[in-house]
Design an enzyme around this catalytic site. Structure first.
Site, PDB file in Angstrom:
ATOM      1  N   LYS A 149     -60.836 -45.062  15.292  1.00  0.00           N
ATOM      2  CA  LYS A 149     -60.337 -46.215  16.036  1.00  0.00           C
ATOM      3  C   LYS A 149     -61.470 -46.777  16.897  1.00  0.00           C
ATOM      4  O   LYS A 149     -61.815 -46.211  17.929  1.00  0.00           O
ATOM      5  CB  LYS A 149     -59.150 -45.848  16.926  1.00  0.00           C
ATOM      6  CG  LYS A 149     -58.474 -47.080  17.547  1.00  0.00           C
ATOM      7  CD  LYS A 149     -57.497 -46.719  18.626  1.00  0.00           C
ATOM      8  CE  LYS A 149     -58.179 -46.425  19.937  1.00  0.00           C
ATOM      9  NZ  LYS A 149     -58.910 -47.621  20.493  1.00  0.00           N
ATOM     10  N   SER A 203     -63.773 -43.417  28.683  1.00  0.00           N
ATOM     11  CA  SER A 203     -63.564 -43.104  30.097  1.00  0.00           C
ATOM     12  C   SER A 203     -63.105 -41.664  30.293  1.00  0.00           C
ATOM     13  O   SER A 203     -62.463 -41.066  29.426  1.00  0.00           O
ATOM     14  CB  SER A 203     -62.528 -44.060  30.700  1.00  0.00           C
ATOM     15  OG  SER A 203     -61.225 -43.699  30.301  1.00  0.00           O
ATOM     16  N   GLY A 206     -60.838 -40.639  32.444  1.00  0.00           N
ATOM     17  CA  GLY A 206     -59.382 -40.576  32.556  1.00  0.00           C
ATOM     18  C   GLY A 206     -58.695 -40.489  31.215  1.00  0.00           C
ATOM     19  O   GLY A 206     -57.759 -39.702  31.033  1.00  0.00           O
ATOM     20  N   GLU A 208     -67.953 -37.538  25.303  1.00  0.00           N
ATOM     21  CA  GLU A 208     -68.908 -38.006  26.307  1.00  0.00           C
ATOM     22  C   GLU A 208     -68.208 -39.098  27.086  1.00  0.00           C
ATOM     23  O   GLU A 208     -67.696 -40.059  26.492  1.00  0.00           O
ATOM     24  CB  GLU A 208     -70.190 -38.522  25.640  1.00  0.00           C
ATOM     25  CG  GLU A 208     -71.286 -38.877  26.631  1.00  0.00           C
ATOM     26  CD  GLU A 208     -71.473 -40.364  26.788  1.00  0.00           C
ATOM     27  OE1 GLU A 208     -71.176 -40.863  27.903  1.00  0.00           O
ATOM     28  OE2 GLU A 208     -71.889 -41.025  25.833  1.00  0.00           O
ATOM     29  N   CYS A 221     -73.586 -45.887  29.485  1.00  0.00           N
ATOM     30  CA  CYS A 221     -73.124 -44.669  30.155  1.00  0.00           C
ATOM     31  C   CYS A 221     -74.231 -44.086  31.025  1.00  0.00           C
ATOM     32  O   CYS A 221     -73.954 -43.418  32.018  1.00  0.00           O
ATOM     33  CB  CYS A 221     -72.692 -43.635  29.126  1.00  0.00           C
ATOM     34  SG  CYS A 221     -71.494 -44.222  27.920  1.00  0.00           S
ATOM     35  N   GLU A 251     -67.729 -45.231  39.366  1.00  0.00           N
ATOM     36  CA  GLU A 251     -68.346 -45.775  38.159  1.00  0.00           C
ATOM     37  C   GLU A 251     -67.893 -47.222  37.983  1.00  0.00           C
ATOM     38  O   GLU A 251     -66.699 -47.508  37.878  1.00  0.00           O
ATOM     39  CB  GLU A 251     -67.962 -44.955  36.927  1.00  0.00           C
ATOM     40  CG  GLU A 251     -68.638 -45.462  35.663  1.00  0.00           C
ATOM     41  CD  GLU A 251     -68.169 -44.759  34.404  1.00  0.00           C
ATOM     42  OE1 GLU A 251     -68.985 -44.590  33.486  1.00  0.00           O
ATOM     43  OE2 GLU A 251     -66.983 -44.383  34.334  1.00  0.00           O
TER      44      GLU A 251
END
Length: 544
Positions: A212, A266, A268, A295, A329, A427
């Site tokens: 995806k 992310s 989360g 990651e 990142c 971030e």
């Protein structure tokens, strides 16, 4: 059937083309960009090699010209995702049994196709829908992805060559099998190379994948699928699906055949996957324990010692913070500068930013392009507004933004009075750098501050001309960054040279583009063959 021990071509890093004025690659790329920009594509999702169009579509707009449409992509329903699992498991029967050299040949062909006929098209797509300038597209969509294909093939052979010792009369072997199921690859918008590598790495090791891509990267994802197909990847090995993220994830993680997740995104979201997978493990849903590889976020730092050169540090901040609009990142987003060097660093940094041009990627004089979408623009502009009105912060460069044509955020530098100010800790994923100026004599204490300010540990850089200080800082920050740079910016990891990944809140540190990552996508079987089996149970110690 193998009839020899084959040596694969030696992996070398793909040279970065210059795209100098009137160079053949520049002319080809800009012509391809213009052609693609004025076309409208209809992008399907792909299951078992079939192009599927549902009629339920989402339009695609360049971030730097959001009123312009370059195409649309189709959304899958639940039954399509279920079908992707079924067909992937069917494809696995042949693919997992395919000799390694045949799998290697497919991905080596991917590298050569991308280095040649696909290069301009892949770079142009990345420029159009992800708003990368010519150089950023080249080092990502072309060079890094080519490197992933070539080096992963070499790493794969190293894995297979790692075999146990054998005793007299015994032959011990190690078999590296594909996982017993499918791998779910979820990829980000910011690197086309990551988008391709996350499904390709498990597939190279014999696994089947449901992939995806990010909704804002589908435009170049289609070209990745075209590349795989032309290279000869069999139908059903990598299935690309687009649609509601929560629905796709629920279907795939609830399947008993789910065997692993390969993720960049992310923190989360990654945490939610751990929670869901753990719950399913407790319920006994899976055939085996899934591999979880990810990651995630970063709040990457640059730390300067008083002995360091101000111009070098300023250049590292300019490049490390603002290349690709800070949407890496690894981008430097917080910096610690000694008071004695601050004025010099500030002067060089402001001069660099004043010289930068911002605009569309097809104008090769533009260093800065647009951020990815309206959500990123709204988030970043809010933090800039807060800094303008906050007594603990001062904007010393940039601070402007405009979304009338594209999602443009001016490179912004915030000077924070508080080392734990919001933008020193949070971030942001955009062109915002926050700097804290410390007293020179407190340089060693500041290392503790660097280590403890952020929950992340992805990348970080230190600058010093003192070798003893370098040693102290390297040890003090040993857990603060999975990719650690000495006298260099914290971005620009190269496959085969700086394996990439971090720990703490930044992921599982499985180092994309390395032997360590590929090892996660195999399940070992030890085989012991005894040539003359024993015929008496008695051992010598039993003799009287």
């Amino acid at each position: 059937m193998a009839t020899g021990f084959y040596n694969v071509p030696k992996a070398v890093n793909e040279p970065v083309k210059s795209y100098a004025p009137n160079s053949p690659e520049r002319n080809e790329l800009l012509a391809t960009y213009k052609k693609m920009y004025n076309e409208t594509v209809d992008i399907p999702f792909y299951i078992n090699g079939k192009e599927i169009r549902t009629g339920n579509t989402v339009s695609i707009h360049p971030p730097h010209d959001h009123k312009h449409t370059v195409g649309n992509y189709h959304l899958a329903e639940k039954e399509h995702i279920e079908d992707a699992v079924t067909t992937a498991m069917d494809a696995r029967k042949k693919w997992a049994a395919t000799p390694w050299q045949d799998r290697a040949a497919i991905f080596l062909k991917c590298a050569e196709l991308l280095a040649g006929p696909y290069r301009a098209r892949m770079n142009a797509a990345t420029m159009i829908a992800q708003s990368k300038n010519v150089f950023q597209a080249e080092i990502d969509a072309a060079c890094e992805l080519i490197d992933f294909f070539r080096f992963n093939v070499e790493f794969m052979t190293e894995i297979y060559a790692n075999q146990p010792i054998s005793s007299p009369g015994i032959w011990n072997r190690m078999e590296y099998r594909a996982l017993e199921g499918f791998v779910y690859a979820i990829t980000p918008f910011n690197f086309t190379s990551i988008a391709a590598n996350l499904p390709a790495a498990p597939a190279m090791m014999g696994n089947v994948v449901v992939w995806k891509p990010a909704r804002t990267q589908v435009y170049s994802a289609q070209i990745i699928m075209d590349l795989f197909k032309e290279a000869g990847l069999p139908d059903g090995v990598i299935n690309m699906v687009t649609g509601n993220s929560a629905m796709i994830t629920e279907v795939l993680l609830d399947s008993k055949h789910f065997s692993g997740i390969h993720f960049t995104g992310s923190t989360g979201v990654f945490n939610s996957f751990w929670e869901q997978i753990g719950r399913n493990v407790n319920q006994g849903k899976y055939i085996s324990y899934p591999r979880i590889v990810g990651e995630t976020g970063g709040k990457d730092f640059v730390w300067m010692h008083p002995s360091a050169d101000a111009k070098q540090v300023a250049t590292a901040l300019t490049r490390g913070s603002f290349e690709y609009q800070g949407q890496k990142c690894s981008a430097a987003s917080r910096a610690y500068i000694p008071k004695s060097k601050w004025n010099a660093v500030k002067k060089y940094l402001q001069a660099d930013l004043q010289s930068m041009k911002m605009g569309n990627p097809d104008d090769t004089s533009n260093f800065i392009n647009a951020v990815i979408d309206d959500r990123a623009f709204d988030k970043l502009s809010k933090y800039i507004d807060n800094a303008k009105n906050d007594a603990d912060a001062e904007i010393i460069a940039g601070g402007n933004y405009d979304n009338s044509i594209g999602y443009f955020i001016e490179p912004t530098v915030i000077l924070a009075k508080d080392p734990k100010y919001a933008t020193m800790c949070t971030e942001l994923f955009g062109p915002i750098l926050t700097i804290y100026v410390y007293e020179d004599e407190a340089w060693e204490d500041t290392l503790t501050l660097v280590d403890e300010t952020s929950p992340y540990a992805l990348t970080g850089a230190i600058f010093s001309a003192d070798r003893y200080v370098i040693d102290i800082a390297t040890n003090a920050l040993e857990n603060a960054a999975g990719n650690f740079y000495i006298n260099d910016k914290p971005t620009g990891a190269v496959v085969g040279q700086q394996p990439f990944g971090g720990a703490r809140g930044s992921g599982t540190n499985d180092k994309a583009g390395s032997v360590w990552n590929l090892l996660r996508w195999v399940s070992n079987r030890t085989i012991k063959e005894t040539f003359v089996p024993a015929t008496d149970y008695r051992y010598p110690f039993l003799e009287e």
